[in-house]
Design a protein around this motif. Structure first.
Motif, short mmCIF file in Angstrom:
data_model
loop_
_atom_site.label_atom_id
_atom_site.label_comp_id
_atom_site.label_asym_id
_atom_site.label_seq_id
_atom_site.Cartn_x
_atom_site.Cartn_y
_atom_site.Cartn_z
N ARG A 1 7.75 23.11 33.69
CA ARG A 1 7.87 23.56 32.30
C ARG A 1 9.30 24.03 32.03
O ARG A 1 9.81 24.93 32.71
CB ARG A 1 6.85 24.66 32.03
N VAL A 2 9.90 23.43 31.00
CA VAL A 2 11.33 23.62 30.73
C VAL A 2 11.53 24.17 29.32
O VAL A 2 10.89 23.71 28.36
CB VAL A 2 12.08 22.28 30.87
N LEU A 3 12.44 25.14 29.19
CA LEU A 3 12.90 25.60 27.88
C LEU A 3 14.34 25.13 27.70
O LEU A 3 15.22 25.47 28.49
CB LEU A 3 12.84 27.13 27.78
N ALA A 4 14.59 24.33 26.67
CA ALA A 4 15.94 23.85 26.36
C ALA A 4 16.53 24.69 25.24
O ALA A 4 15.87 24.93 24.22
CB ALA A 4 15.90 22.38 25.94
N LEU A 5 17.75 25.15 25.42
CA LEU A 5 18.46 25.95 24.42
C LEU A 5 19.51 25.07 23.74
O LEU A 5 20.44 24.59 24.39
CB LEU A 5 19.13 27.15 25.07
N VAL A 6 19.35 24.87 22.44
CA VAL A 6 20.25 23.98 21.68
C VAL A 6 20.81 24.75 20.49
O VAL A 6 20.10 24.99 19.51
CB VAL A 6 19.51 22.72 21.19
N THR A 7 22.08 25.14 20.57
CA THR A 7 22.67 26.00 19.55
C THR A 7 23.44 25.20 18.49
O THR A 7 24.46 25.66 17.99
CB THR A 7 23.61 27.03 20.20
N PHE A 8 22.95 24.01 18.17
CA PHE A 8 23.59 23.21 17.13
C PHE A 8 22.54 22.26 16.55
O PHE A 8 21.44 22.12 17.08
CB PHE A 8 24.80 22.44 17.65
N LYS A 9 22.89 21.61 15.46
CA LYS A 9 21.95 20.74 14.77
C LYS A 9 21.82 19.40 15.48
O LYS A 9 22.82 18.73 15.72
CB LYS A 9 22.41 20.52 13.32
N VAL A 10 20.60 19.01 15.79
CA VAL A 10 20.35 17.71 16.42
C VAL A 10 19.29 16.89 15.68
O VAL A 10 19.18 15.68 15.89
CB VAL A 10 19.94 17.86 17.91
N PHE A 11 18.49 17.55 14.85
CA PHE A 11 17.48 16.87 14.04
C PHE A 11 17.90 16.89 12.58
O PHE A 11 18.13 17.96 12.04
CB PHE A 11 16.10 17.52 14.19
N PRO A 12 18.03 15.75 11.90
CA PRO A 12 17.85 14.39 12.43
C PRO A 12 19.07 13.96 13.24
O PRO A 12 20.20 14.37 12.92
CB PRO A 12 17.71 13.54 11.17
N PRO A 13 18.89 13.13 14.26
CA PRO A 13 20.03 12.70 15.08
C PRO A 13 20.83 11.60 14.39
O PRO A 13 20.34 10.48 14.21
CB PRO A 13 19.36 12.18 16.35
N GLN A 14 22.05 11.91 13.98
CA GLN A 14 22.89 10.94 13.27
C GLN A 14 24.15 10.59 14.05
O GLN A 14 24.56 9.44 14.10
CB GLN A 14 23.26 11.49 11.89
N MET A 15 24.77 11.59 14.66
CA MET A 15 26.01 11.38 15.41
C MET A 15 25.70 11.23 16.89
O MET A 15 24.60 11.56 17.36
CB MET A 15 26.97 12.54 15.15
N GLY A 16 26.71 10.75 17.64
CA GLY A 16 26.51 10.48 19.05
C GLY A 16 26.00 11.66 19.85
O GLY A 16 25.07 11.54 20.66
N GLY A 17 26.59 12.83 19.63
CA GLY A 17 26.17 14.02 20.36
C GLY A 17 24.74 14.41 20.04
O GLY A 17 23.98 14.85 20.93
N GLN A 18 24.36 14.29 18.77
CA GLN A 18 22.98 14.60 18.38
C GLN A 18 21.99 13.62 19.01
O GLN A 18 20.94 14.02 19.51
CB GLN A 18 22.87 14.57 16.86
N LYS A 19 22.36 12.35 18.97
CA LYS A 19 21.50 11.34 19.61
C LYS A 19 21.37 11.62 21.10
O LYS A 19 20.30 11.43 21.69
CB LYS A 19 22.08 9.95 19.40
N GLY A 20 22.48 12.03 21.71
CA GLY A 20 22.47 12.30 23.14
C GLY A 20 21.45 13.35 23.53
O GLY A 20 20.80 13.25 24.57
N VAL A 21 21.30 14.39 22.69
CA VAL A 21 20.33 15.45 22.97
C VAL A 21 18.90 14.96 22.69
O VAL A 21 18.01 15.08 23.53
CB VAL A 21 20.64 16.71 22.14
N VAL A 22 18.69 14.41 21.51
CA VAL A 22 17.33 14.03 21.11
C VAL A 22 16.76 12.93 22.00
O VAL A 22 15.61 13.01 22.45
CB VAL A 22 17.31 13.60 19.63
N LEU A 23 17.56 11.91 22.28
CA LEU A 23 17.04 10.81 23.11
C LEU A 23 16.85 11.25 24.56
O LEU A 23 15.93 10.78 25.24
CB LEU A 23 17.99 9.61 23.03
#
Length: 373
Positions: free
Chosen positions: A3-25
């Motif tokens: 069981r994992v808790l991921a901490l994401v301190t930036f916008k990733v949803f919806p994934p539009q840019m490369g960095g956002q896609k990298g997190v969501v995918l």
């Protein structure tokens, strides 16, 4: 399942840019192996159905307010019986460290690039201070994921990390099929003819290395192409372009600027060549990985292809020295005339998200076992 808790301190949803896609995918495929709960910043849109996402954090611009959300994070850890924390980027590392001390559970940093090095290359003030923090927090982590072998080597040397606590977890792709009919339909929509040679560039256009690359295309590459090609277009996509740059692109002959596009795959499939005159070598250029995965031949600067495993790219990746725009144009013209060869299977073996996520899951499980009571 661990069981994992991921901490994401930036916008990733919806994934539009490369960095956002990298997190969501990454988490889309990782949750096939592990139980994932994501604590994300409050400026995120709702995630797709089937995701456990809690918008409880402040984004990086309001990072100083995140100490006030620890009560919510502590509740999540107890309710979900979290065994490992993953900090997306070093930004969230300090929070993971505090939670580790509270609950005696390990944390992993998932680094997308060496931030201090990127800040230095972009001329940002304060990069030395961030370098000191970045070094410190990576040393505190129980394990570190780096986006490329180059970033891992840099961290081993400059952050003085133990190699046993480091792994390369790169940016990946999903194989998608674009039909001939889709490409034809897109060309008709854009008013392109079959006789036109199509060059392509994609990137977020408030990011200085991408803006610099676009200016190279306007001032250097475009005039050379105009001398040799009677009919061509350089298509540029990407959001956040400053108004002045947008107006410049719209007023330049042979350039077709389209802004943000929802589905980028048909553009890769339509292009004869992907041009990448980026001269920043931090992290990995997601646009290059995506282009090769889509079967597009990439002509790139050496810096623009940093972080990639060149051995698995075959002839789909052709490199020039940074600043050698004449050779870039020469190679681009050659590639445009040649039949489009398929992307090597070895590339997909290395860069398919499911393979990458499986490697990451095994390492996260190993970290969890070290702290099992």
């Amino acid at each position: 399942m661990t069981r994992v808790l991921a901490l994401v301190t930036f916008k990733v949803f919806p994934p539009q840019m490369g960095g956002q896609k990298g997190v969501v995918l990454f988490y889309k495929h990782l949750k096939g192996f592990l139980a994932i709960c994501m604590a994300v910043s409050k400026n995120n849109a709702p995630p797709p159905t089937g995701w456990d996402v809690q918008p409880v954090l402040f984004d990086n611009r309001k990072m100083f307010q995140n100490p006030f959300v620890f009560k919510k994070l502590k509740k999540l850890i107890r309710e979900k019986k979290i065994q490992v924390i993953v900090a997306e980027h070093s930004y969230a590392g300090w929070m993971a460290l505090v939670l580790k001390k509270m609950f005696q559970i390990p944390f992993v940093i998932h680094s997308h690039n060496i931030e201090a090095r990127r800040f230095q290359q972009m001329g940002r003030p304060g990069w030395q201070a961030y370098h000191a923090y970045e070094k410190w927090i990576h040393q505190k982590a129980d394990h570190n994921f780096f986006i490329s072998k180059e970033d891992e080597a840099y961290a081993l040397q400059h952050f003085r990390l133990q190699s046993a606590k480091c792994s390369v977890i790169t940016y990946g792709v999903e194989q998608t099929l674009v039909t001939v009919a889709q490409v034809k339909q897109l060309k008709e929509k854009l008013g392109l003819t079959e006789s036109e040679t199509i060059f392509y560039f994609n990137g977020t256009l408030d990011y200085k290395p991408n803006v610099d690359a676009v200016q190279v295309m306007i001032n250097h590459i475009l005039p050379m192409l105009q001398k040799d090609l009677p009919s061509f277009k350089i298509i540029i996509t990407g959001n956040r372009a400053p108004h002045a740059l947008e107006q410049q692109l719209k007023g330049t002959k042979n350039i077709l600027y389209l802004g943000f596009v929802e589905d980028i795959q048909p553009y890769y499939a339509m292009a004869h060549v992907f041009l990448n005159p980026v001269q920043n070598n931090s992290g990995i250029k997601t646009k290059v990985v995506e282009a090769i995965a889509a079967g597009c031949t990439v002509i790139s600067t050496e810096s623009g292809a940093a972080g990639l495993n060149h051995k698995v790219c075959g002839d789909k990746l052709r490199l020039v020295k940074d600043g050698d725009w004449a050779t870039m144009v020469q190679l681009a013209l050659q590639a445009a005339k040649q039949p489009n060869a398929p992307t090597p299977k070895a590339f997909y073996d290395s860069y398919l998200w499911n393979n990458i996520a499986q490697q990451a899951a095994l390492q996260i499980e190993a970290v969890a076992r070290q702290y099992a009571h």
